[in-house]
Motif scaffolding. Structure first.
Motif, PDB file in Angstrom:
ATOM      1  N   CYS A  82       0.993  -1.107   0.130  1.00 35.82           N
ATOM      2  CA  CYS A  82      -0.009  -0.108  -0.086  1.00 35.82           C
ATOM      3  C   CYS A  82       0.891   1.105   0.045  1.00 35.82           C
ATOM      4  O   CYS A  82       1.413   1.701  -1.086  1.00 35.82           O
ATOM      5  CB  CYS A  82      -0.842  -0.007   1.203  1.00 35.82           C
ATOM      6  SG  CYS A  82      -2.357   1.045   1.381  1.00 35.82           S
ATOM      7  N   THR A  83       1.261   1.584   1.353  1.00 37.37           N
ATOM      8  CA  THR A  83       2.257   2.840   1.283  1.00 37.37           C
ATOM      9  C   THR A  83       3.513   2.120   0.460  1.00 37.37           C
ATOM     10  O   THR A  83       3.975   1.142   0.863  1.00 37.37           O
ATOM     11  CB  THR A  83       2.508   3.190   2.847  1.00 37.37           C
ATOM     12  OG1 THR A  83       1.408   3.793   3.289  1.00 37.37           O
ATOM     13  CG2 THR A  83       3.779   4.216   3.038  1.00 37.37           C
ATOM     14  N   ASN A  84       4.120   3.091  -0.224  1.00 35.12           N
ATOM     15  CA  ASN A  84       5.491   2.810  -1.023  1.00 35.12           C
ATOM     16  C   ASN A  84       6.683   3.545  -0.475  1.00 35.12           C
ATOM     17  O   ASN A  84       6.807   3.924   0.711  1.00 35.12           O
ATOM     18  CB  ASN A  84       5.435   2.356  -2.393  1.00 35.12           C
ATOM     19  CG  ASN A  84       4.845   3.444  -2.982  1.00 35.12           C
ATOM     20  OD1 ASN A  84       5.068   4.596  -2.562  1.00 35.12           O
ATOM     21  ND2 ASN A  84       4.108   3.328  -4.122  1.00 35.12           N
ATOM     22  N   GLY A 117      -9.635   9.660   6.838  1.00 29.35           N
ATOM     23  CA  GLY A 117      -9.596   8.511   7.760  1.00 29.35           C
ATOM     24  C   GLY A 117      -8.671   7.445   7.513  1.00 29.35           C
ATOM     25  O   GLY A 117      -8.667   6.927   6.477  1.00 29.35           O
ATOM     26  N   SER A 118      -8.453   6.658   8.682  1.00 34.84           N
ATOM     27  CA  SER A 118      -7.407   5.734   8.673  1.00 34.84           C
ATOM     28  C   SER A 118      -6.117   5.870   8.334  1.00 34.84           C
ATOM     29  O   SER A 118      -4.994   5.339   8.315  1.00 34.84           O
ATOM     30  CB  SER A 118      -8.131   4.404   7.626  1.00 34.84           C
ATOM     31  OG  SER A 118      -7.422   3.300   8.227  1.00 34.84           O
ATOM     32  N   CYS A 119      -5.572   7.288   7.922  1.00 33.27           N
ATOM     33  CA  CYS A 119      -4.283   7.838   7.600  1.00 33.27           C
ATOM     34  C   CYS A 119      -3.726   8.559   8.602  1.00 33.27           C
ATOM     35  O   CYS A 119      -2.490   8.954   8.257  1.00 33.27           O
ATOM     36  CB  CYS A 119      -4.379   8.323   6.217  1.00 33.27           C
ATOM     37  SG  CYS A 119      -5.123   7.287   5.058  1.00 33.27           S
ATOM     38  N   ALA A 135       6.335  -0.847   6.282  1.00 31.26           N
ATOM     39  CA  ALA A 135       5.231  -0.132   6.165  1.00 31.26           C
ATOM     40  C   ALA A 135       4.069  -1.016   6.855  1.00 31.26           C
ATOM     41  O   ALA A 135       4.373  -2.168   7.397  1.00 31.26           O
ATOM     42  CB  ALA A 135       4.762   0.257   4.908  1.00 31.26           C
ATOM     43  N   GLY A 136       2.910  -0.334   7.074  1.00 36.11           N
ATOM     44  CA  GLY A 136       2.054  -1.197   7.676  1.00 36.11           C
ATOM     45  C   GLY A 136       1.610  -2.552   7.146  1.00 36.11           C
ATOM     46  O   GLY A 136       1.567  -3.434   7.688  1.00 36.11           O
ATOM     47  N   ALA A 137       1.380  -2.564   5.788  1.00 35.37           N
ATOM     48  CA  ALA A 137       1.209  -3.988   5.349  1.00 35.37           C
ATOM     49  C   ALA A 137       2.418  -5.013   5.258  1.00 35.37           C
ATOM     50  O   ALA A 137       1.999  -6.204   5.465  1.00 35.37           O
ATOM     51  CB  ALA A 137       0.874  -3.641   3.539  1.00 35.37           C
ATOM     52  N   HIS A 138       3.445  -4.442   5.319  1.00 37.75           N
ATOM     53  CA  HIS A 138       4.840  -5.296   5.542  1.00 37.75           C
ATOM     54  C   HIS A 138       4.902  -5.801   6.800  1.00 37.75           C
ATOM     55  O   HIS A 138       5.065  -7.022   7.060  1.00 37.75           O
ATOM     56  CB  HIS A 138       5.934  -4.446   5.114  1.00 37.75           C
ATOM     57  CG  HIS A 138       7.215  -5.186   4.881  1.00 37.75           C
ATOM     58  ND1 HIS A 138       8.588  -5.130   5.182  1.00 37.75           N
ATOM     59  CD2 HIS A 138       7.370  -6.445   3.845  1.00 37.75           C
ATOM     60  CE1 HIS A 138       9.401  -5.780   4.489  1.00 37.75           C
ATOM     61  NE2 HIS A 138       8.843  -6.853   3.809  1.00 37.75           N
ATOM     62  N   CYS A 180      -3.857  -7.964  15.478  1.00 42.05           N
ATOM     63  CA  CYS A 180      -4.305  -6.781  15.529  1.00 42.05           C
ATOM     64  C   CYS A 180      -3.815  -5.660  14.290  1.00 42.05           C
ATOM     65  O   CYS A 180      -2.419  -5.493  14.544  1.00 42.05           O
ATOM     66  CB  CYS A 180      -4.487  -6.209  16.764  1.00 42.05           C
ATOM     67  SG  CYS A 180      -5.432  -4.491  17.113  1.00 42.05           S
ATOM     68  N   ASP A 181      -4.477  -5.287  13.588  1.00 40.85           N
ATOM     69  CA  ASP A 181      -4.253  -4.073  12.646  1.00 40.85           C
ATOM     70  C   ASP A 181      -4.241  -2.936  13.683  1.00 40.85           C
ATOM     71  O   ASP A 181      -5.279  -2.339  14.088  1.00 40.85           O
ATOM     72  CB  ASP A 181      -5.219  -3.991  11.450  1.00 40.85           C
ATOM     73  CG  ASP A 181      -4.836  -2.796  10.480  1.00 40.85           C
ATOM     74  OD1 ASP A 181      -4.336  -2.043  10.901  1.00 40.85           O
ATOM     75  OD2 ASP A 181      -4.964  -2.964   9.281  1.00 40.85           O
ATOM     76  N   GLY A 182      -3.005  -2.309  13.751  1.00 40.96           N
ATOM     77  CA  GLY A 182      -2.780  -1.196  14.487  1.00 40.96           C
ATOM     78  C   GLY A 182      -2.808   0.003  13.942  1.00 40.96           C
ATOM     79  O   GLY A 182      -2.326   1.322  14.482  1.00 40.96           O
ATOM     80  N   ILE A 188       2.326  -1.271  13.922  1.00 44.30           N
ATOM     81  CA  ILE A 188       2.255   0.113  14.346  1.00 44.30           C
ATOM     82  C   ILE A 188       2.817   0.908  13.151  1.00 44.30           C
ATOM     83  O   ILE A 188       3.926   0.849  12.791  1.00 44.30           O
ATOM     84  CB  ILE A 188       2.952   0.493  15.526  1.00 44.30           C
ATOM     85  CG1 ILE A 188       2.408  -0.331  16.788  1.00 44.30           C
ATOM     86  CG2 ILE A 188       3.000   1.946  15.880  1.00 44.30           C
ATOM     87  CD1 ILE A 188       3.393  -0.299  18.031  1.00 44.30           C
ATOM     88  N   ASN A 189       1.886   1.858  12.686  1.00 42.22           N
ATOM     89  CA  ASN A 189       2.250   2.620  11.385  1.00 42.22           C
ATOM     90  C   ASN A 189       3.020   3.868  12.020  1.00 42.22           C
ATOM     91  O   ASN A 189       2.216   4.885  12.611  1.00 42.22           O
ATOM     92  CB  ASN A 189       1.076   3.091  10.663  1.00 42.22           C
ATOM     93  CG  ASN A 189       0.260   1.768  10.219  1.00 42.22           C
ATOM     94  OD1 ASN A 189      -0.202   1.130  10.830  1.00 42.22           O
ATOM     95  ND2 ASN A 189       0.240   1.517   8.826  1.00 42.22           N
ATOM     96  N   LEU A 190       4.346   3.812  12.079  1.00 36.88           N
ATOM     97  CA  LEU A 190       5.161   5.033  12.450  1.00 36.88           C
ATOM     98  C   LEU A 190       4.563   6.286  11.587  1.00 36.88           C
ATOM     99  O   LEU A 190       4.613   7.435  12.177  1.00 36.88           O
ATOM    100  CB  LEU A 190       6.754   4.900  12.580  1.00 36.88           C
ATOM    101  CG  LEU A 190       6.955   3.705  13.357  1.00 36.88           C
ATOM    102  CD1 LEU A 190       8.669   3.723  13.385  1.00 36.88           C
ATOM    103  CD2 LEU A 190       6.755   3.808  14.652  1.00 36.88           C
ATOM    104  N   HIS A 191       4.191   6.054  10.416  1.00 39.22           N
ATOM    105  CA  HIS A 191       3.950   7.151   9.391  1.00 39.22           C
ATOM    106  C   HIS A 191       2.513   7.709   9.877  1.00 39.22           C
ATOM    107  O   HIS A 191       2.027   8.350   9.237  1.00 39.22           O
ATOM    108  CB  HIS A 191       4.119   6.722   7.994  1.00 39.22           C
ATOM    109  CG  HIS A 191       3.604   5.319   7.719  1.00 39.22           C
ATOM    110  ND1 HIS A 191       4.023   4.349   8.210  1.00 39.22           N
ATOM    111  CD2 HIS A 191       2.747   4.991   6.872  1.00 39.22           C
ATOM    112  CE1 HIS A 191       3.339   3.070   7.785  1.00 39.22           C
ATOM    113  NE2 HIS A 191       2.610   3.808   6.752  1.00 39.22           N
ATOM    114  N   LYS A 192       1.780   7.018  10.740  1.00 40.31           N
ATOM    115  CA  LYS A 192       0.464   7.505  11.126  1.00 40.31           C
ATOM    116  C   LYS A 192       0.633   8.021  12.532  1.00 40.31           C
ATOM    117  O   LYS A 192       0.795   9.213  12.750  1.00 40.31           O
ATOM    118  CB  LYS A 192      -0.554   6.374  11.085  1.00 40.31           C
ATOM    119  CG  LYS A 192      -0.854   5.869   9.506  1.00 40.31           C
ATOM    120  CD  LYS A 192      -1.698   4.946   9.534  1.00 40.31           C
ATOM    121  CE  LYS A 192      -1.926   4.323   8.045  1.00 40.31           C
ATOM    122  NZ  LYS A 192      -2.741   3.491   7.624  1.00 40.31           N
ATOM    123  N   THR A 193       0.514   7.049  13.519  1.00 42.32           N
ATOM    124  CA  THR A 193       0.407   7.332  14.863  1.00 42.32           C
ATOM    125  C   THR A 193       1.680   8.080  15.562  1.00 42.32           C
ATOM    126  O   THR A 193       1.597   8.869  16.141  1.00 42.32           O
ATOM    127  CB  THR A 193       0.510   5.895  15.914  1.00 42.32           C
ATOM    128  OG1 THR A 193      -0.706   5.081  15.003  1.00 42.32           O
ATOM    129  CG2 THR A 193      -0.090   6.247  17.284  1.00 42.32           C
TER     130      THR A 193
END
Ligand SMILES: Cc1ncc(COP(=O)(O)O)c(C=O)c1O
Lengths: 446, 548
Positions: A326-328, B125-127, B186-189, B293-295, B317-322
């Motif tokens: 998703c994010t790249n 939202g969600s981002c 990233a989150g998906a990874h 859990c998708d965080g 944990i998405n450091l690029h979000k939270t």
């Protein structure tokens, strides 16, 4: 707290407007016994000055590449990045935007992605490139999965010249997906017999050039053999600058080209963030992972750009998607494309020649040191030397003498019996003084 | 007659027959270019250039650059004998360059066609589009972090390893988990990493052949099912309920010896905390499965609740979000995964370990006392993001992070309260977490869609909310203001949406269906882009050929 605009008065008014007395009423769905009463056990807030001090202290405990004669490579390379690049990628509108889901207010991002895709396609000699992967290693994993989708086979053959981290990433992913991976023995000389490994069950052959030992590989015969058996050739590179001087993987018959773009525009960053480049032929585009930017027009007929072919992607296709990415690496691809624009073909090819010239000079000088043997017949800006003693030990002693000399092969391939081998890289940043310091220190250490 | 943007011009208005005559190479070349570069939205008072004062039109690099131009001064090396073994490039590449001032202008102009958090409210939202402090940019560029190589001797990077260790300690403390795998990109990874750890744990128990189903609620982000499928799991959906929550009985019904895990987002993508999360975790564990859990929505509960207390086994944990590392127009991100005691032994290499002579980096499976499942990426992950995230955490502290979560939730509920009489809340008017979800039933019979509302918001100077996600409600509009917005900013946003709602309901459809009117582009034709994909620039056909 300097980042939080609400005052206590604001908070009170807002709670009243919502119709609750306390903010915890908004957390009513959190089981009562699990809602924390106290702040967690971590220090309290700090001012900018204090944070900068703490982190500067940590930073000072590391030896930056620019501060010493520096020859470390093996998949990440120290290059000079023009000041313009770092200025531009920090512009608010680039830095603080999201993935361009709303194209009418993201043309800046989309146009540079279109330009990036065009540059990567040209550089690799392929028809199409995507808008980036996380890095070269994960991109290689994705390339193998893509080859499996295209060929409907599930066996990948990995060259012994593939960066061991890349091979590990592919193997981890393939094992988990119950696909087969054949990894050839470490190929120090670049002379492995990979052709005999290819048969009618092979999905893809993965070959890196320049390989991890620095050898340049002729891809043409491998591509031919792979194609005879209905398999794909995945060409990998970890040093993007090499493409300025070497014949492109596309022109040698590669079906997928994947690699690390860090060298152009991006700092070493202790390993990340980097930028994966991924290119293929038009006929495979619908099996590609990752985002793609395409040209279109707006309601007035003006040219514009959008993300496209998203029916391949997770948000539409869910468990049938070509990838979960998703994010790249958006901002790193911006750094890449800006640096590439500054270089242009004239600058890139010259930069590549300088890299090669510096490496040749270094190889010749090291070859003159007693106890050192240069193993490569061919190389670009990195090569392998055999030392009279274990390389890890030598590197440690050289570091004490203020020279960061390279990567011991044993760090990447422990237990392979290659303990005396050292990977040495040289780029445009190295001076005659750097080389002299390296040679002098090495003489003392060996 | 075309101007340099390829738009028809009216030469007479300028009093010359051919305004491009004598303008040199570039203008002349563009004259023949049938491709239309874009101008800003049309309207009265057309200009010759297509520019509208500060709204500059910028052609493609390939239309203004030349392959013999370079913006970098390098000296040609002295003659030497190459070692390329006959593999040198003989064909031209086709990469145009620009001088430095031209480069600066090209990208500055492009940037001006972008919307960022620094431009205005970005309620995607969600981002979690929160403020990106520039302190974090500064410290990430300290030479000891930005200019160190991942494979230089460990003795020369002790500070970098200390930083990774410290970041890990913060993440583990905030989540009450046992270990953390920092390397996912990233989150998906991170999802992939967590699900691989689960798969490894299942295989270690000898159940690899039988446990191959992953439960995924319909409200989940697309990356969840895509991740599970990528490593050979079969996805079994858990349907959505009327109230927006996942019910423990729906989970129990699907549990069996074939279930490996559930992938549950909490707070969920409908903006709600899952009240039965502890019961769901227990049911999952009782059945011998794991709780992923998708965080992505951790920002609602940092310092308020710990995922480890909720029974989570793995969470990215998405450091690029939270933790506010910048999104950069689509990355780079960073997706560390925290792991429970049951999964910790399977964490991938590399990881940092405190040794007697300082920090050690465990890079090989054979060097680990535990049972790493493998490697996610070359090197050690997104160091640049680690520095920024730790800078954020040190700045906020435990008290500031708790306050940030509370403010994020407060802001979302304030928007809910300000709009609940006009927009439709699919799950009733109950408190939300850090984002509020509306559906499109309030638009019924107006002839206006969620997409149209989004585009009309652009005209009002806002980035739109997330649209059409989650899939479980019709025409979803997911609004996440984050803690970075002031009350006055929210008041204006609410007033704007109220005005739009009235306009839609009063039949002013044109304001929506033709929108955006004021953006750098009018609405873009995405269908056309997908039908006949043009994915790179190609040189225009020679004029003679084009005329045929
Ligand atoms: C709920 C949810 N899960 C997972 C992801 C994937 O995260 P990333 O884009 O960092 O891979 C996202 C982000 O878009 C998300 O919103």
């Amino acid at each position: 707290m300097r980042y939080l605009p609400l005052s206590d008065t604001d908070r009170g008014e807002m709670l009243a407007r919502i119709g609750v007395d306390h903010v915890d009423e908004l957390f009513a769905d959190v089981p009562k016994n699990l809602l924390l009463k106290e702040p967690v056990d971590l220090p309290r807030r700090k001012g900018e000055l204090e944070v900068e001090r703490i982190l500067s202290r940590m930073s000072a405990r590391n030896i930056p590449a620019s501060s010493v004669p520096f020859f470390v490579g093996a998949g990440a390379y120290k290059h000079h990045v023009p000041a313009t690049v770092d200025h531009l990628i920090q512009r608010s509108e680039f830095l603080t935007s999201y993935t361009p889901y709303q194209p009418e207010i993201a043309q800046g991002t989309l146009q540079y992605l279109f330009e990036f895709q065009t540059q990567v396609a040209a550089l690799t000699g392929m028809d199409v490139a995507n808008a980036s992967m996380y890095d070269g290693s994960t991109g290689t994993g994705e390339a193998v999965l893509m080859a499996h989708r295209v060929t409907k086979r599930r066996k990948a053959v990995l060259s012994g010249g593939l960066h061991p981290h890349y091979a590990d990433v592919v193997k981890t992913l393939s094992d988990m997906a119950s696909d087969e991976t054949v990894i050839l023995a470490p190929d120090v000389a670049g002379t492995e017999d990979i052709l005999s490994q290819i048969d009618d069950t092979t999905s893809c052959v993965v070959v890196q050039t320049p390989d991890v030992f620095g050898n340049l590989r002729d891809l043409k015969p491998i591509a031919d053999k792979a194609h005879q058996h209905g398999a794909l050739l995945i060409a990998v590179f970890t040093e993007a600058v090499s493409l300025g001087l070497l014949t492109s993987p596309g022109s040698q018959g590669a079906d997928i080209v994947v690699g690390e773009g860090q060298s152009i525009g991006n700092a070493l960053n202790f390993g990340g963030p980097y930028v994966g480049l991924f290119a293929t032929q038009s006929k495979y585009v619908r099996q590609m992972p990752g985002r793609l930017c395409g040209e279109t027009v707006d309601a007035d007929g003006n040219r514009g750009f959008v993300l496209t072919l998203s029916t391949r992607e997770q948000h539409i296709r869910r468990d049938k998607a070509t990838s979960n990415i998703c994010t790249n690496s958006g901002l790193c691809s911006l750094a890449f494309t800006i640096h590439m624009t500054l270089l242009g073909e004239a600058g890139l090819t010259r930069l590549a020649r300088i890299n090669h010239a510096n490496a040749v000079k270094l190889a010749d000088q090291l070859a003159g040191v007693k106890g050192v043997e240069v193993l490569n017949r061919t190389f670009f800006n990195e090569f392998t030397v055999k030392l009279a003693k274990p390389a890890a030990e030598a590197v440690e002693r050289l570091a004490e003498k203020g020279v960061l000399a390279g990567v011991p092969v044993s760090r990447l391939l422990p237990g392979a019996g290659l303990d005396n081998l050292l990977l040495v890289a040289s780029t445009e940043v190295n001076t005659d003084d750097d080389r002299a310091a390296f040679v002098a220190a090495l003489k003392e250490v060996l | 007659m075309l101007n340099r943007q390829g738009r028809p011009t009216t030469p007479r208005a300028h009093g010359v027959a051919d305004p491009a005559a004598g303008m040199g190479d570039q203008a002349a070349r563009l004259q023949g270019d049938a491709t239309r570069a874009a101008g800003p939205a049309g309207g009265s008072h057309p200009t010759f250039t297509g520019n509208k004062a500060l709204a500059q039109v910028e052609p493609l690099l390939f239309e203004i650059g030349r392959t013999d131009t370079t913006g970098v001064d390098l000296d040609e090396p002295e003659d030497f004998a190459p070692r390329l073994g006959g593999l040198e490039r003989r064909e031209p590449i086709g990469l145009p360059g620009l001088s430095e001032p031209e480069t600066m202008r090209h990208y500055v102009r492009l940037s001006q066609q972008n919307y960022g958090i620094d431009t205005g409210l970005f309620p995607l939202g969600s981002c979690t589009m929160k403020h990106n402090a520039r302190l974090n940019e500064r410290v990430a560029r300290l030479p000891g972090f930005a200019d160190v190589h991942p494979l230089q001797p460990v003795s020369t990077v002790q500070g970098a390893l200390e930083l990774m260790n410290e970041l890990g300690r913060y993440l583990v403390t905030l989540t009450n988990m046992t270990a953390v795998a920092l390397s996912p990109k990233a989150g998906a990874h991170g999802e992939l990493c967590g699900m691989m750890a689960i798969k490894a744990a299942i295989e270690a128990k000898g159940e690899g052949a039988t446990r191959n189903v992953v439960l995924v609620p319909d409200s989940a982000h697309g990356t969840n099912p895509a991740t599970a499928a990528l490593i050979g799991f079969r996805v079994k959906p858990v349907p959505a309920r009327e109230d927006g929550w996942v019910h423990v009985e729906d989970v129990k019904e699907r549990l069996g010896p074939d279930v490996a895990a559930i992938m549950l987002t909490n707070p969920n993508t409908c903006g709600l905390f899952e009240p039965q999360v502890a019961e769901i975790a227990k049911a999952i564990h009782d059945a011998g499965a794991y709780f992923y859990c998708d965080g992505a929505n951790f920002n609602a509960i940092v310092g308020k609740a710990k995922p480890g207390d909720l029974g989570v086994d793995a969470m990215h944990i998405n450091l690029h979000k939270t933790f506010s590392t910048p999104h950069g127009g689509g990355g780079p991100g960073s997706g560390p995964v925290v792991l429970s005691e049951r999964l910790a032994p399977f964490a991938p290499v590399p990881f940092v370990r405190a040794g007697k002579d300082g920090f050690e980096l465990v890079e090989q499976e054979s060097d680990a006392a535990e049972k790493p499942f493998g490697r996610m990426t070359a090197f050690h992950g997104q160091m640049g993001m680690y520095v920024r995230a730790l800078s954020y955490m040190l700045s906020h502290g435990a008290d500031g992070m708790k306050q940030a979560s509370e403010d994020a939730v407060l802001n979302a509920n304030y928007i809910r309260a300000g709009l609940s009489d006009l927009l439709s809340l699919p799950f009733g008017d109950k408190p939300c977490m850090h984002e509020v979800l509306f559906d499109d039933s309030w638009l019924k019979d107006t002839g206006v869609t969620t997409l149209d509302v989004a585009k009309a918001m652009i005209d009002e100077g806002y980035h739109p909310m997330t649209m059409y996600f989650p899939l479980v409600v019709h025409g979803a509009m997911l609004i996440e203001p984050t803690e970075s917005e002031s009350k006055s900013s929210l008041d204006l946003f609410i007033a704007t949406l109220r005005d739009l709602a009235f306009a839609a309901k009063n039949g002013d459809t044109e304001r929506f269906t033709g929108a955006p009117y004021h953006a750098p582009r009018r609405r873009l034709d995405e269908t056309r882009a997908a039908r006949s994909p043009v994915l790179k620039w190609t040189p225009p056909a020679p004029v003679a050929e084009a005329a045929e």
